[in-house]
Design a protein around this motif. Structure first.
Motif, PDB file in Angstrom:
ATOM      1  N   ALA A  87      -6.113  -0.519  -1.069  1.00 53.79           N
ATOM      2  CA  ALA A  87      -5.729   0.585  -0.181  1.00 53.79           C
ATOM      3  C   ALA A  87      -4.359   1.135  -0.574  1.00 53.79           C
ATOM      4  N   LEU A  88      -3.441   0.257  -0.933  1.00 58.07           N
ATOM      5  CA  LEU A  88      -2.096   0.730  -1.290  1.00 58.07           C
ATOM      6  C   LEU A  88      -2.094   1.404  -2.659  1.00 58.07           C
ATOM      7  N   GLU A  89      -2.901   0.897  -3.581  1.00 62.20           N
ATOM      8  CA  GLU A  89      -3.017   1.591  -4.872  1.00 62.20           C
ATOM      9  C   GLU A  89      -3.570   2.994  -4.665  1.00 62.20           C
ATOM     10  N   HIS A  90      -4.488   3.103  -3.742  1.00 63.32           N
ATOM     11  CA  HIS A  90      -5.031   4.432  -3.469  1.00 63.32           C
ATOM     12  C   HIS A  90      -3.961   5.347  -2.862  1.00 63.32           C
ATOM     13  N   LEU A  91      -3.159   4.830  -1.957  1.00 62.34           N
ATOM     14  CA  LEU A  91      -2.070   5.653  -1.412  1.00 62.34           C
ATOM     15  C   LEU A  91      -1.090   6.047  -2.514  1.00 62.34           C
ATOM     16  N   ALA A  92      -0.792   5.121  -3.409  1.00 59.19           N
ATOM     17  CA  ALA A  92       0.125   5.431  -4.508  1.00 59.19           C
ATOM     18  C   ALA A  92      -0.412   6.605  -5.328  1.00 59.19           C
ATOM     19  N   GLU A  93      -1.716   6.595  -5.538  1.00 56.98           N
ATOM     20  CA  GLU A  93      -2.315   7.701  -6.285  1.00 56.98           C
ATOM     21  C   GLU A  93      -2.197   9.002  -5.488  1.00 56.98           C
ATOM     22  N   ARG A  94      -2.495   8.915  -4.215  1.00 59.76           N
ATOM     23  CA  ARG A  94      -2.443  10.106  -3.372  1.00 59.76           C
ATOM     24  C   ARG A  94      -1.027  10.680  -3.322  1.00 59.76           C
ATOM     25  N   TYR A  95      -0.039   9.810  -3.294  1.00 58.71           N
ATOM     26  CA  TYR A  95       1.350  10.274  -3.199  1.00 58.71           C
ATOM     27  C   TYR A  95       1.944  10.619  -4.571  1.00 58.71           C
ATOM     28  N   GLY A  96       1.137  10.549  -5.607  1.00 65.92           N
ATOM     29  CA  GLY A  96       1.592  10.993  -6.916  1.00 65.92           C
ATOM     30  C   GLY A  96       2.490  10.012  -7.641  1.00 65.92           C
ATOM     31  N   VAL A  97       2.454   8.725  -7.250  1.00 70.61           N
ATOM     32  CA  VAL A  97       3.343   7.750  -7.880  1.00 70.61           C
ATOM     33  C   VAL A  97       2.587   6.631  -8.589  1.00 70.61           C
ATOM     34  N   ALA A  98       1.268   6.783  -8.726  1.00 67.50           N
ATOM     35  CA  ALA A  98       0.483   5.680  -9.282  1.00 67.50           C
ATOM     36  C   ALA A  98       0.966   5.273 -10.670  1.00 67.50           C
ATOM     37  N   GLY A  99       1.422   6.225 -11.461  1.00 66.29           N
ATOM     38  CA  GLY A  99       1.854   5.916 -12.816  1.00 66.29           C
ATOM     39  C   GLY A  99       3.138   5.113 -12.897  1.00 66.29           C
ATOM     40  N   ARG A 100       3.872   5.021 -11.819  1.00 65.49           N
ATOM     41  CA  ARG A 100       5.152   4.300 -11.854  1.00 65.49           C
ATOM     42  C   ARG A 100       5.224   3.163 -10.844  1.00 65.49           C
ATOM     43  N   CYS A 101       4.125   2.781 -10.264  1.00 64.28           N
ATOM     44  CA  CYS A 101       4.103   1.847  -9.143  1.00 64.28           C
ATOM     45  C   CYS A 101       3.096   0.730  -9.388  1.00 64.28           C
ATOM     46  N   ARG A 102       3.490  -0.498  -9.203  1.00 63.09           N
ATOM     47  CA  ARG A 102       2.542  -1.610  -9.209  1.00 63.09           C
ATOM     48  C   ARG A 102       2.560  -2.295  -7.852  1.00 63.09           C
ATOM     49  N   VAL A 103       1.379  -2.647  -7.352  1.00 64.58           N
ATOM     50  CA  VAL A 103       1.273  -3.289  -6.040  1.00 64.58           C
ATOM     51  C   VAL A 103       0.977  -4.767  -6.232  1.00 64.58           C
ATOM     52  N   ARG A 104       1.759  -5.621  -5.605  1.00 63.21           N
ATOM     53  CA  ARG A 104       1.549  -7.069  -5.634  1.00 63.21           C
ATOM     54  C   ARG A 104       1.416  -7.596  -4.204  1.00 63.21           C
ATOM     55  N   ALA A 105       0.698  -8.682  -4.051  1.00 64.44           N
ATOM     56  CA  ALA A 105       0.566  -9.319  -2.738  1.00 64.44           C
ATOM     57  C   ALA A 105       1.252 -10.677  -2.772  1.00 64.44           C
ATOM     58  N   ALA A 106       1.990 -10.960  -1.697  1.00 59.17           N
ATOM     59  CA  ALA A 106       2.657 -12.258  -1.606  1.00 59.17           C
ATOM     60  C   ALA A 106       1.706 -13.348  -1.135  1.00 59.17           C
ATOM     61  N   GLY A 107       0.532 -12.946  -0.652  1.00 53.82           N
ATOM     62  CA  GLY A 107      -0.425 -13.940  -0.182  1.00 53.82           C
ATOM     63  C   GLY A 107      -0.068 -14.508   1.185  1.00 53.82           C
ATOM     64  N   VAL A 108       0.522 -13.690   2.037  1.00 50.80           N
ATOM     65  CA  VAL A 108       0.857 -14.156   3.390  1.00 50.80           C
ATOM     66  C   VAL A 108       0.166 -13.236   4.405  1.00 50.80           C
ATOM     67  N   PRO A 109      -0.440 -13.821   5.447  1.00 52.49           N
ATOM     68  CA  PRO A 109      -1.013 -12.977   6.496  1.00 52.49           C
ATOM     69  C   PRO A 109       0.094 -12.219   7.226  1.00 52.49           C
ATOM     70  N   VAL A 110      -0.241 -11.067   7.778  1.00 50.59           N
ATOM     71  CA  VAL A 110       0.758 -10.234   8.442  1.00 50.59           C
ATOM     72  C   VAL A 110       1.494 -11.011   9.532  1.00 50.59           C
ATOM     73  N   LEU A 111       0.730 -11.736  10.334  1.00 48.84           N
ATOM     74  CA  LEU A 111       1.371 -12.367  11.485  1.00 48.84           C
ATOM     75  C   LEU A 111       2.227 -13.580  11.093  1.00 48.84           C
ATOM     76  N   ALA A 112       2.014 -14.112   9.887  1.00 50.15           N
ATOM     77  CA  ALA A 112       2.900 -15.189   9.422  1.00 50.15           C
ATOM     78  C   ALA A 112       4.337 -14.702   9.303  1.00 50.15           C
ATOM     79  N   LEU A 113       4.505 -13.392   9.092  1.00 49.11           N
ATOM     80  CA  LEU A 113       5.875 -12.868   9.009  1.00 49.11           C
ATOM     81  C   LEU A 113       6.594 -12.983  10.354  1.00 49.11           C
ATOM     82  N   GLU A 114       5.812 -13.122  11.409  1.00 46.78           N
ATOM     83  CA  GLU A 114       6.424 -13.259  12.742  1.00 46.78           C
ATOM     84  C   GLU A 114       6.815 -14.709  13.031  1.00 46.78           C
ATOM     85  N   ASP A 115       6.440 -15.615  12.166  1.00 47.53           N
ATOM     86  CA  ASP A 115       6.659 -17.044  12.401  1.00 47.53           C
ATOM     87  C   ASP A 115       7.639 -17.584  11.363  1.00 47.53           C
ATOM     88  N   PRO A 116       8.871 -17.858  11.775  1.00 47.46           N
ATOM     89  CA  PRO A 116       9.901 -18.248  10.808  1.00 47.46           C
ATOM     90  C   PRO A 116       9.597 -19.556  10.085  1.00 47.46           C
TER      91      PRO A 116
END
Lengths: 248, 248, 248, 248, 248, 248
Positions: A125-154
């Motif tokens: 989904a984010l690669e697709h947004l990068a393409e839509r926003y005209g930045v796909a050629g200069r942008c790489r998307v990586r995942a940290a492998g953490v669920p969203v809600l884990a960010l709420e848990d220190p």
């Protein structure tokens, strides 16, 4: 000035975090209204969650937009830019998504950049947004492998994994800046910028400044094309309350 | 084989038209189930209508997907390919949108092609889909200037305006084929092909044949990336009934 | 319905394999005519082989097209889509190449996909086709390092190398589906789909379903642009028999 | 130095014209060998003619390449760059097509340029080449509406139509230079440059200078990828004489 | 014919090297004038050096262009193609940069190619040029990690690092040819072509042959668009001597 | 906060206009320093003027950057984004060009937009910037046919021609917003937005808000890639005063 920052999921702690981040950068005269829908998913991880978050998001925008004294702009605080096009149709004031805000801000700071998001399933989904926003050629998307809600848990170790992924991006991608790919990371950008030696961009704060700017410039969404106000028409069943009213 | 053709708006006459078009091309052994949501907009003209149509669409798919003996594939019969990504996450069987079906079919018939849609406000959304499907360089989108529901009214003159716009496309765009840009035009393709001297592609029928093909080939949506099944999590309020169940 | 599946090389065992694969997926009423040229290379590995295979391919198509009761569509069963443009000019019925069929089918199943072909020398040609078909941004081409004809020899270990290369593609490319990049792999797709956990697409079978679909839809190649019938003109020497006749 | 200029159609007057144009720009020490196949179409107008011209073209190259003292480079003098990839595989010396030569030369002279070719049916093929050569964003292709062989007939009015089409391109396309899109126009470029006030590029002469340059620089086609020499293998029937011999 | 080869930095040894490389490939009748500015940076490493090199470069071109008997073309011998657009405006004769010359020459020799430049900081600028020249999809830029002036010092080990980086490019990038990404490597191309087994292209020599070709063809920069002669107007301060004179 | 707005030409009335426009939108606490170089062209119309404006521009930035208490960001107030890359290398604080500011702002307001610039000769440069900023697919550049300095003369009729060109863009280009393509139009945006019915974006004011935003966010140009500080090295002649000092 009043800016509505909508967290499109229903997790209040993320709404608070986004609101706090927004207030930390807002201009003295700007009031930040942080809100989240009453209905929809607790977090947004993939296209299905996205789609079901949108009605709640639109409801929040409609509620604030109709109330006096109104709002001057809207930030959609989910990195998938959930419901951005629909919100632009609905609203008379400018609407900015945090992914587009962060990506376009990164293009002002250097050439290549990397996005560090939460789960691998979000990468397409984010690669697709990068393409839509005209930045796909200069942008790489990586995942940290953490669920969203884990960010709420220190105690989850999530932040450390984000940090590691940023280091990889700098080392391997030629990234001259890094974008944090989740609203739940909004509190990390400033410290990571100092730590990592490259600019680290958070979308919530970037979007607040873009919306403030548009409001000051007197610029609103163009209404003569794809973002025209919705045409009045019947909506059936549970959606009847969303039926567009005729424009005055 | 059973194929679910979902018209994502709530206008039953369009559902019937799409169903009839689908049945006219389905293989002998294929059962077409034409359905539309109980909730949502009466027609889809722009991003706001799109967004509010999706929950109803997903509800229809979930209802049929869970019922025995199940379905073998899904066609989303709205030319904006409304909810396509979310539907692919939700469903275990292949899902095809009629815009992508028509555009990809057109690429098998010639070089440049033109899309003739209803209202100018839809052009940006369709241009964006053309880009996403990799055909932007060979595709021009035109609007006939007719509301979607005018296609349901034989006295509206809508069909004649579609015809005129097709003629313009052939004369001015170098179009070697033409794509009809609305599910409500599904009944026109065959006659227009004969009349216009170029192949005229309708998305509903094109999508039915693609889905049938995928089902015969044993090919389903890949579930290891962006189209993975939704993660189980709480959904609040009116959306609670959409909360994803754990995958078995 | 009668579909001509042309293997453009002269190796009969590949023709038989392609024919068998085609028959396995053809609709009940569809007759598959599998054929190969009497002249040309025994296998197609690179541009030179491609070029010299085309006259034989066109001869096969002309022979079947002129004979009663004619054919309803053509599949070119070589992954380089050898002679596709010329065949579309020659023929009145739809013509589909197996590379375009497989790539366009893969785009219906997920985001990124990888092609696994035979020899590294074929990679540039397939990358070029990916660009032409609008999928270069989501497609990576890999070679298993096996000669085409090794696929005909069960003792060659070729299939195991294909299998290994597919595993690499899934692990390293973010591939949500895999395309088999040679007509000689047509018999492997179904088993590999089950084994690999991602959809594995074969072009021969994908093309058969696309051609069947086009025929049912009454769609033929557009003849007003680049695929117009050849102009009648003299052809000299050994090529005299290919001289286009005036269209009736 | 000896450069082989192959006209891939069988019309000797076009071969002579190309040879004369080539000689007019060749360096003092360069010998131009102008040749055409003994077999194939009298002119190349569309993909079918293209495909059937290639074997004859390859035969001419093989004949000259094997004869002492050999050639130093090859120009393919048809604006569709017929058989270019196959010729690069076959030959040890550099091979340049006149379309790529003209387009790449035009990029050295200004931003946008227009190609003026003969018949509308050639437009799609040339647009595709423009994309392949990375110039699609700055190039528009127009047809003068003249058959190739009309250029050989001074009474046909063909040259005047070419002239008119160039004027349109300058007025409407923002073209800063113009490319002549047919080898049969090779004799017109210099006069049109003077007349039109923009540089007018002919591919035959442009290609001769590029090949001369490559030869002086000691640069030949890379043989480690897609342009590797053909693998030795049996070729059946009338094509047997084309079977690749093992490389020494 | 007289070709001006301008090294836009002020290091005379690089000017001599470029001049010698140019003379080694120039046609018998071609005089090479190698020159460098009297003002500006000693080497060009990054955008700041680039910008400050341009006035000196333009001064050199103006000096030679105005002197009898004039020059027939200009080569800008810095791989960043420093000042290319401005030089094309200033000059009546063709101007070619060595990056564009090398990249466009590489496209005549194979599919993918890699550029081996000096310092990592130059990679973004060269990637941007690759995009501008339409070759980004087939080109990878690598840095050997050597300062420009280290190439002038035989004891620096710089050439060995260039060699290693070329080997990596061939092994990992699918490069069918290699481009040397610095004018200071102009003397290495021929030996590296022999050693590496793929064509190795130097920009200085490639540009000389392109300029010679343009001159023979009678082709000059188009003056009706972006490269029109500068408009006469006042220039203030130290730049007053650069004020454009009215065109005669 | 202090923002330096540099008009890179030497016409003081344009500097004042840019300064006034900037002050009209700056936040209460922001000081705008409007400056122009002491040397260089009186207006910037084409690549030659651009190149000769850059040293003066860099001198202005260096002067202010070194002086206490320093500046927090830089706006380059020429629509060609003159010297943007070099300025980013030189400066420790963020630098934004008005073309990129306006184009990226327009992408927040709608889909397609048109740029209305002064002279046709500027179109290629702006089209190139559109490509670089990733918006070429949604942007058309038009020229009003007015010299830059005519905008300073109320009797010239220039503003009326700008107005007419905007109307054409809205009518013919599908533009949902319009960008004013010259710093000399900075005073027109707000009135034109009201008059034209679409958002009209001025780059000077857009850039001021972007730079303010970056400063508040604590984001500066990344210094690990192409925008690293210049390496210390000798600069000869008149340029000696520009020689980069070692970074502390």
């Amino acid at each position: 000035m009043r800016i509505l920052v909508v967290n499109p999921n229903t997790t209040a702690s993320m709404t608070e975090k986004a609101g706090a981040a927004a207030r930390a950068v807002a201009a003295p005269g700007t009031e930040i209204i942080a809100a989240n829908p009453a209905m929809g998913p607790a977090s947004i991880e993939g296209y299905y969650d996205e789609a079901l978050a949108v009605p709640g998001l639109l409801e929040v925008i409609a509620a604030h937009g109709r109330a006096a004294p109104g709002i001057d702009g809207v930030v959609i605080a989910c990195f998938d830019d959930v419901g951005l096009d629909a919100a632009r149709c609905l609203s008379a004031v400018p609407v900015v998504g945090i992914c587009e805000a962060a990506m376009k801000t990164a293009t002002l700071l250097g050439g290549r950049f990397s996005v560090v998001t939460t789960m691998p399933r979000s990468i397409p989904a984010l690669e697709h947004l990068a393409e839509r926003y005209g930045v796909a050629g200069r942008c790489r998307v990586r995942a940290a492998g953490v669920p969203v809600l884990a960010l709420e848990d220190p105690t989850s170790g999530a932040v450390e994994r984000v940090r590691d992924t940023i280091r990889q991006a700098i080392a391997e991608d030629g990234a001259e800046s890094v974008v944090l790919g989740c609203a739940g990371m909004a509190d990390l950008a400033r410290a990571l910028t100092a730590e990592m030696g490259v600019p680290v961009v958070d979308g919530v704060t970037a979007a607040v400044k873009l919306v403030e700017g548009l409001a000051v410039l007197g610029l609103r969404t163009g209404k003569t094309g794809g973002y025209a106000f919705p045409l009045p028409k019947p909506y059936a069943g549970d959606m009847a309350r969303f039926a567009p009213a005729p424009q005055p």
